[in-house]
Design a protein around this motif. Structure first.
Motif, PDB file in Angstrom:
ATOM      1  N   GLY A 177     -48.950   7.691 -20.752  1.00 48.41           N
ATOM      2  CA  GLY A 177     -48.127   8.695 -19.734  1.00 48.41           C
ATOM      3  C   GLY A 177     -48.214   9.535 -19.169  1.00 48.41           C
ATOM      4  O   GLY A 177     -47.570  10.023 -17.702  1.00 48.41           O
ATOM      5  N   SER A 178     -49.430  10.063 -19.042  1.00 46.11           N
ATOM      6  CA  SER A 178     -49.970  11.672 -18.723  1.00 46.11           C
ATOM      7  C   SER A 178     -50.390  11.324 -17.390  1.00 46.11           C
ATOM      8  O   SER A 178     -50.733  12.079 -16.580  1.00 46.11           O
ATOM      9  CB  SER A 178     -51.022  12.621 -19.177  1.00 46.11           C
ATOM     10  OG  SER A 178     -51.902  11.864 -19.449  1.00 46.11           O
ATOM     11  N   TYR A 179     -50.525   9.520 -17.001  1.00 39.46           N
ATOM     12  CA  TYR A 179     -51.012   8.890 -15.578  1.00 39.46           C
ATOM     13  C   TYR A 179     -52.205   9.401 -15.307  1.00 39.46           C
ATOM     14  O   TYR A 179     -52.937   8.650 -14.488  1.00 39.46           O
ATOM     15  CB  TYR A 179     -49.916   9.463 -14.804  1.00 39.46           C
ATOM     16  CG  TYR A 179     -49.048   8.959 -14.706  1.00 39.46           C
ATOM     17  CD1 TYR A 179     -47.387  10.001 -15.233  1.00 39.46           C
ATOM     18  CD2 TYR A 179     -48.050   7.433 -14.676  1.00 39.46           C
ATOM     19  CE1 TYR A 179     -46.272   9.686 -15.098  1.00 39.46           C
ATOM     20  CE2 TYR A 179     -47.201   7.357 -15.704  1.00 39.46           C
ATOM     21  CZ  TYR A 179     -46.186   8.355 -15.227  1.00 39.46           C
ATOM     22  OH  TYR A 179     -44.726   8.367 -16.184  1.00 39.46           O
ATOM     23  N   GLU A 180     -53.521  10.666 -15.384  1.00 41.58           N
ATOM     24  CA  GLU A 180     -54.107  11.249 -14.808  1.00 41.58           C
ATOM     25  C   GLU A 180     -55.111  10.723 -15.907  1.00 41.58           C
ATOM     26  O   GLU A 180     -55.367  10.870 -16.469  1.00 41.58           O
ATOM     27  CB  GLU A 180     -53.867  12.131 -14.345  1.00 41.58           C
ATOM     28  CG  GLU A 180     -55.508  12.367 -13.118  1.00 41.58           C
ATOM     29  CD  GLU A 180     -55.464  13.837 -12.553  1.00 41.58           C
ATOM     30  OE1 GLU A 180     -54.178  14.114 -11.515  1.00 41.58           O
ATOM     31  OE2 GLU A 180     -56.419  13.975 -12.002  1.00 41.58           O
TER      32      GLU A 180
END
Lengths: 111, 114
Positions: free
Chosen positions: B99-102
Motif C-alpha cells: 500500500g505504499s504505492y511506490e
C-alpha cells in the motif's frame, strides 16, 4: 479490474520538439497512476505519480502529466525532448497495491 | 542511493534445465515483487511477498516456477524445467510496505532459453 491502454506503440520526434505520450485507464475504484521509464536492458525508473490532489503532476527530467478523471486519461508530456529521452515509457495503474502496466510506448528522439 | 540488486544480469540456459534468479531489495522494504516482462510488453506480476509471506501468486505458473523469501529479506525465483516461452526479462521490485504505492525496480535478469 483495472486496465491500461497506451495508444501509441512508437512515437518518433525530433530533438527539442514537444511530445505527448497517451495513456488511458479503466477502473471501478479510485486509482493511483504512474509513469515509468525503461532504458535498454535496465529496470524501470519512476518518472512521476498521481495519488491525489493537484491533477497536474511534475516529475523528473522535465516530464509532467495531467490526470483527467472525466476522460480517464493520464497523458505524459515534455515541452522539449533530448536525445537522452529515447527509451520505453510505461503507464501503470494501481487500485491498491498491485501495479497494472500498459504495453509501453517507444519514444525515439532524432537529432 | 539504495538500490534493488539482482543477479545474474544475463542468463542463457537450455530448455528443460533449471535456472534461478536472486534479488536483494532496498534495506527496510517489507514488500518484494517479481515481475516477468516479455519483449515488447509491460511487466506482469508473478508473485508478491510481504516479509516472508506470499501475498499474491495468482499469476505464477506453479508447475514450474517457485519463489521464496525465507528470512523476509532477499528472494529467489526458480524455474524448473525452463521452456522456450520463458525467455523474458525478470524484474524484482520492492516497496516500504503493502500500500505504499511506490515500487523501486532492480536492473532485471534477461533470460534466454535455447
Amino acid at each position: 479490474a483495472q486496465s491500461v491502454t497506451q495508444l501509441d506503440s512508437q512515437v518518433p520526434v525530433f530533438e527539442e520538439a514537444p511530445v505527448e505520450l497517451r495513456c488511458n485507464y479503466s477502473s471501478s475504484v479510485s486509482v493511483y497512476l504512474f509513469w515509468y521509464v525503461q532504458y535498454p536492458n535496465q529496470g524501470l525508473q519512476l518518472l512521476l505519480k498521481y495519488l491525489s490532489g493537484s491533477t497536474l503532476v511534475k516529475g523528473i527530467n522535465g516530464f509532467e502529466a495531467e490526470f483527467n478523471k472525466s476522460q480517464t486519461s493520464f497523458h505524459l508530456r515534455k515541452p522539449s525532448v533530448h536525445i537522452s529521452d529515447t527509451a520505453e515509457y510505461f503507464c501503470a495503474v494501481s487500485g491498491g497495491d498491485k501495479l497494472i502496466f500498459g504495453t509501453g510506448t517507444r519514444l525515439q528522439v532524432f537529432p | 542511493e539504495a538500490e534493488v540488486a539482482q543477479s545474474p544480469r544475463y542468463k542463457i540456459t537450455e530448455k528443460s534445465q533449471a535456472v534461478a534468479f536472486w534479488c536483494d531489495p532496498i534495506s527496510g522494504h517489507a514488500t518484494l515483487y517479481w515481475y516477468r516482462q516479455i519483449l515488447g510488453q509491460g511487466p506482469e506480476l508473478l508473485v508478491q511477498f510481504q516479509d516472508e509471506s506470499v501475498v499474491d501468486d495468482s499469476q505464477l505458473p506453479k508447475d514450474r516456477f517457485s519463489a521464496e523469501r525465507l528470512k523476509g529479506v532477499d528472494s529467489t525465483l526458480k524455474i524448473q524445467p525452463a521452456e522456450l516461452g520463458d525467455s523474458a526479462m525478470y524484474l524484482c521490485a520492492s516497496s516500504l510496505s503493502t500500500g505504499s504505492y511506490e515500487q523501486y525496480f532492480g536492473p532485471g535478469t534477461r533470460l534466454t532459453v535455447t
